[in-house]
Motif scaffolding. Structure first.
Motif, mmCIF file in Angstrom:
data_model
loop_
_atom_site.group_PDB
_atom_site.id
_atom_site.type_symbol
_atom_site.label_atom_id
_atom_site.label_comp_id
_atom_site.label_asym_id
_atom_site.label_seq_id
_atom_site.Cartn_x
_atom_site.Cartn_y
_atom_site.Cartn_z
ATOM 1 N N ALA A 15 0.834 -1.200 0.000
ATOM 2 C CA ALA A 15 0.000 0.000 0.000
ATOM 3 C C ALA A 15 0.865 1.245 0.000
ATOM 4 N N LEU A 16 1.945 1.219 0.791
ATOM 5 C CA LEU A 16 2.827 2.383 0.834
ATOM 6 C C LEU A 16 3.514 2.601 -0.501
ATOM 7 N N LEU A 17 3.885 1.474 -1.136
ATOM 8 C CA LEU A 17 4.528 1.553 -2.438
ATOM 9 C C LEU A 17 3.595 2.220 -3.448
ATOM 10 N N LEU A 18 2.333 1.801 -3.426
ATOM 11 C CA LEU A 18 1.362 2.412 -4.333
ATOM 12 C C LEU A 18 1.176 3.886 -4.011
ATOM 13 N N LEU B 241 9.298 11.318 1.286
ATOM 14 C CA LEU B 241 9.115 11.870 2.621
ATOM 15 C C LEU B 241 7.682 11.639 3.113
ATOM 16 N N LEU B 242 6.718 11.877 2.212
ATOM 17 C CA LEU B 242 5.317 11.670 2.600
ATOM 18 C C LEU B 242 5.070 10.196 2.914
ATOM 19 N N MET B 243 5.660 9.323 2.085
ATOM 20 C CA MET B 243 5.484 7.897 2.343
ATOM 21 C C MET B 243 6.097 7.529 3.691
ATOM 22 N N GLY B 244 7.279 8.111 3.974
ATOM 23 C CA GLY B 244 7.921 7.843 5.258
ATOM 24 C C GLY B 244 7.038 8.267 6.418
ATOM 25 N N LEU B 245 6.447 9.481 6.307
ATOM 26 C CA LEU B 245 5.553 9.966 7.355
ATOM 27 C C LEU B 245 4.393 9.009 7.573
ATOM 28 N N LEU B 246 3.843 8.535 6.449
ATOM 29 C CA LEU B 246 2.681 7.662 6.532
ATOM 30 C C LEU B 246 3.044 6.336 7.209
ATOM 31 N N SER B 247 4.277 5.873 6.969
ATOM 32 C CA SER B 247 4.654 4.562 7.500
ATOM 33 C C SER B 247 4.998 4.622 8.984
ATOM 34 N N ALA C 108 13.212 -1.453 4.931
ATOM 35 C CA ALA C 108 11.948 -1.671 4.219
ATOM 36 C C ALA C 108 11.625 -0.486 3.315
ATOM 37 N N ILE C 109 11.750 0.729 3.853
ATOM 38 C CA ILE C 109 11.470 1.916 3.034
ATOM 39 C C ILE C 109 12.422 1.964 1.855
ATOM 40 N N PHE C 110 13.693 1.659 2.133
ATOM 41 C CA PHE C 110 14.698 1.707 1.084
ATOM 42 C C PHE C 110 14.353 0.730 -0.038
ATOM 43 N N VAL C 111 13.923 -0.483 0.338
ATOM 44 C CA VAL C 111 13.564 -1.480 -0.679
ATOM 45 C C VAL C 111 12.415 -0.969 -1.542
ATOM 46 N N VAL C 112 11.388 -0.416 -0.875
ATOM 47 C CA VAL C 112 10.251 0.115 -1.622
ATOM 48 C C VAL C 112 10.711 1.176 -2.611
ATOM 49 N N ASN D 249 -2.579 10.169 15.879
ATOM 50 C CA ASN D 249 -1.419 11.055 15.938
ATOM 51 C C ASN D 249 -0.837 11.411 14.576
ATOM 52 N N ALA D 250 -1.502 11.016 13.489
ATOM 53 C CA ALA D 250 -0.875 11.218 12.185
ATOM 54 C C ALA D 250 -0.638 12.698 11.882
ATOM 55 N N ALA D 251 -1.651 13.544 12.125
ATOM 56 C CA ALA D 251 -1.493 14.964 11.806
ATOM 57 C C ALA D 251 -0.435 15.590 12.700
ATOM 58 N N LEU D 252 -0.446 15.200 13.972
ATOM 59 C CA LEU D 252 0.524 15.765 14.905
ATOM 60 C C LEU D 252 1.941 15.351 14.519
#
Lengths: 213, 239
Positions: free
Chosen positions: A21-24, A57-63, A101-105, A155-158
């Motif tokens: 999902a993060l990859l997408l 960066l956005l994907m990182g935040l989401l993960s 994991a992020i790096f692989v994605v 806590n996502a927005a914070l």
């Protein structure tokens, strides 16, 4: 330590759907950019490294949401706190696995993203180098913010608000390494990472202990 | 006796505040009166910038207070984490909005000053970006501090955030030397003495004193308010 690391990486590898999902998500952010900015190939070529970094960066935040919140929910965090292994070491392994994991994605999606954004081929190795040095810093900082907010339910927005100020310098150096002379910004990225590597796990351990007791 | 409840007892602080607040208030009134006189009527216009240079007498003191309060909050956060002194948290809670407003004032006056002199409201220059980051840090602190149900946890978590955020302060200070782009470099605290004309330095320092007195007064007032509201909360919870 190695066993811990292997365990954490295996854990990440089992959560295939979430990483898919993060990859997408990453790809979709990249796909949105030409619609927002217009499809001129020349402009996209110039902006491509920055766009990829913003998407990363956005994907990182989401993960990050999954870094400690899940562990707190199922009780693993309490186990970690009373474990005989130093808390900072467990955290280090966790964050290392998360970075991998992020790096692989990102590596998987880099070529498609580069094609979509009409990126120069010679920028690719620079971009990879900034990922190697920048992604762990993002995750280490994210770990601090995640540990501070783990007791909160939504806590996502914070997290975004807390992290963006700290992410700005990393983004600046990473993008300037891709667009201009790479050596100096890469050194800056490396020194940020060198500063965070020993300190962040300790800060995270302290804040987890302080806020969980 | 528990040290936390002892120090949470506001008598000691209230005695100090009762003595300091009138001093701060009179100091602020006197300094503002004198500072406005010098800044608006008795200081020369700049030979390049003309009358717009007078914005400096608000812009620079606001920046001092915004940064100074952040450093004081970070110091208090360290004390609060180590010594578990509740007053430290009360200080941070009280000072954060004050500091945020002063930083916002600094950004706003800087923007107003930038338009006539640099020809732009905003540029992504090192000093401006790092001050904007300071403003975001204040906002992040305020929201993090107030989003915990458990007050003590919130105090600890946000104290750690304050300590991590301190890295931004030297970046602000030295940003004008590292990335020498649009914002002018330091002219007051620098090697070889101040580079400001004495006629301009006088109103600047007086306004600086006024801003500090005023900020001190506001923080003390807010600390008393925070303590009273916590007392009300405790009483209404029947403890």
């Amino acid at each position: 330590m190695l066993a811990l690391l292997r365990h954490e990486i295996r854990l990440q590898a089992r959560q295939k759907t979430e990483w898919a999902a993060l990859l997408l998500f990453f790809v979709l952010v990249v796909i949105l950019m030409p619609f927002a900015l217009g499809p001129e190939p020349e402009m996209l070529r110039r902006l491509a490294p920055g766009l990829v970094w913003v998407a990363a960066l956005l994907m990182g935040l989401l993960s990050l949401d999954r870094l400690f919140v899940q562990d707190a929910r199922d009780g693993t965090l309490d186990e970690m706190l009373i474990s005989p292994v130093p808390l900072a070491a467990i955290i280090f392994a966790k964050l290392a696995a998360h970075s991998v994991a992020i790096f692989v994605v990102l590596v998987v999606m880099l070529l498609p993203a580069a094609l979509l954004l009409n990126m120069d081929v010679e920028v690719l190795p620079k971009l990879l180098a900034t990922f190697v040095l920048g992604i762990p810093s993002l995750v280490l900082l994210g770990g601090i913010a995640g540990a501070l907010t783990v007791a909160l339910h939504r806590n996502a927005a914070l997290l975004t608000l807390l992290l963006v100020p700290f992410y700005i310098p990393i983004l600046i150096f990473a993008v300037s390494a891709c667009t201009g002379d790479a050596a100096q910004p890469l050194l800056f990225l490396g020194s940020i990472l060198a500063l965070l590597l020993p300190t962040a796990p300790l800060i995270i351990a302290a804040s987890l202990r302080h806020t969980q007791e | 006796m528990n040290p936390i409840t002892y120090f949470a007892n506001p008598t000691h602080f209230n005695r100090l505040a009762g003595w300091l607040m009138p001093v701060f208030a009179t100091g602020a009134v006197i300094a503002f009166a004198a500072g406005f006189y010098y800044a608006l009527f008795n200081s020369p216009p700049d030979y390049q910038q003309g009358e717009t240079v007078r914005i400096m007498y608000v812009h620079v003191p606001a920046a001092w207070v915004g940064m100074g309060l952040y450093m004081a909050m970070a110091a208090a956060a360290a004390v609060g984490l180590v010594a578990r002194h509740t007053l430290a948290d009360i200080f941070c809670v009280a000072a954060a909005p004050v500091g945020a407003v002063f930083v916002a004032l600094c950004l706003a006056t800087g923007s107003l000053w930038g338009k006539p002199t640099w020809g732009t409201w905003w540029a992504w220059d090192g000093r401006m970006t790092s001050v904007l980051v300071l403003f975001l840090l204040y906002c992040g602190y305020i929201i993090l501090r107030h989003s915990f149900d458990d007050d003590e946890r919130g105090a600890k978590a946000s104290a750690i955030l304050l300590l991590v955020g301190i890295v931004n302060i030297p970046i602000i200070k030295f940003s004008v030397e590292w990335w020498n782009t649009l914002h002018q470099p330091a002219s007051l605290l620098r090697m070889g003495g101040s580079a400001i004309a004495p006629d301009m330095l006088r109103p600047l320092l007086i306004m600086g004193a006024g801003f500090m007195f005023y900020a001190g007064y506001l923080v003390m007032l807010r600390m008393k308010t925070v303590m009273l509201s916590r007392k009300i909360l405790r009483l209404s919870e029947g403890e």
